[in-house]
Design a protein around this motif. Sequence first.
Motif, PDB file in Angstrom:
ATOM      1  N   ALA A  73       0.836  -1.212   0.000  1.00 16.48           N
ATOM      2  CA  ALA A  73       0.000   0.000   0.000  1.00 16.48           C
ATOM      3  C   ALA A  73       0.865   1.254   0.000  1.00 16.48           C
ATOM      4  N   ALA A  76       2.317   1.644  -3.429  1.00 16.23           N
ATOM      5  CA  ALA A  76       1.283   2.145  -4.332  1.00 16.23           C
ATOM      6  C   ALA A  76       1.071   3.644  -4.144  1.00 16.23           C
ATOM      7  N   PHE A  94      -2.595   4.676 -12.982  1.00 17.31           N
ATOM      8  CA  PHE A  94      -2.549   3.971 -11.704  1.00 17.31           C
ATOM      9  C   PHE A  94      -3.527   2.798 -11.709  1.00 17.31           C
ATOM     10  N   ILE A  98      -2.286  -0.987 -11.048  1.00 14.93           N
ATOM     11  CA  ILE A  98      -2.776  -1.730  -9.879  1.00 14.93           C
ATOM     12  C   ILE A  98      -3.608  -2.937 -10.302  1.00 14.93           C
ATOM     13  N   ALA A 101      -1.145  -5.593 -11.416  1.00 14.96           N
ATOM     14  CA  ALA A 101      -0.403  -6.112 -10.262  1.00 14.96           C
ATOM     15  C   ALA A 101      -1.306  -6.989  -9.391  1.00 14.96           C
ATOM     16  N   THR A 102      -2.560  -6.588  -9.233  1.00 14.80           N
ATOM     17  CA  THR A 102      -3.513  -7.377  -8.439  1.00 14.80           C
ATOM     18  C   THR A 102      -3.786  -8.717  -9.107  1.00 14.80           C
ATOM     19  N   GLY A 130      -5.509  -6.186  -3.056  1.00 18.97           N
ATOM     20  CA  GLY A 130      -5.264  -5.369  -4.248  1.00 18.97           C
ATOM     21  C   GLY A 130      -6.403  -4.421  -4.562  1.00 18.97           C
ATOM     22  N   ILE A 133      -6.307  -1.610  -1.935  1.00 15.86           N
ATOM     23  CA  ILE A 133      -5.227  -0.665  -2.198  1.00 15.86           C
ATOM     24  C   ILE A 133      -5.574   0.222  -3.386  1.00 15.86           C
ATOM     25  N   GLY A 134      -6.042  -0.377  -4.456  1.00 12.94           N
ATOM     26  CA  GLY A 134      -6.374   0.399  -5.645  1.00 12.94           C
ATOM     27  C   GLY A 134      -7.450   1.438  -5.408  1.00 12.94           C
ATOM     28  N   SER A 138      -6.505   5.494  -4.790  1.00  8.97           N
ATOM     29  CA  SER A 138      -7.115   6.350  -5.816  1.00  8.97           C
ATOM     30  C   SER A 138      -7.999   7.414  -5.181  1.00  8.97           C
TER      31      SER A 138
END
Length: 159
Positions: A73, A76, A94, A98, A101-102, A130, A133-134, A138
């Motif tokens: 996190a 990110a 982004f 993300i 990556a997730t 994920g 975090i995304g 954001s």
Amino acid sequence: MTVQPTQGGAHAVDAGRLWAGGAATAVVAGLIAVVGILVARGVFDVPVLAPEGEGTWGDADTPQYALWCALAALLATGLMHLLVISTPRPLRFFGWIIALATLAAAFAPFVTNGSTSSKVATAVINLAVGIAIGTLVSGAARSAMRTRRTGPGYPQVRY
């Protein structure tokens, strides 16, 4: 420091607000990992990150996994900060980074040894972390970004 921005719209970021949101996201990501492991091990009796004999909390890998999720996190957040100050449409870039990556984190357990139930549980936890975090980073960035107008008729921006 005086910045001579280009003409048109540009993004300024309230770094303190962004990083406060990133720190809160790190706590959430770590807790998602811990809760996910507790549910998998305690409710569904799936041995995630430790052999079955280690009990509901698992072993030393549980807090380490939570810390790695928290670190993800923070990474990110750093990525978002870099994108906001350097790229057009930072939220779109982004989102793509993300999301990919997730997906990688969600599919990673399937290339390791272990039971299918353990792989699925780990994949679900990684996916939940994920997504959190995304969305949270954001949202923090959206609230920390201010569009500044530059060019003729607009004052220079000072940082």
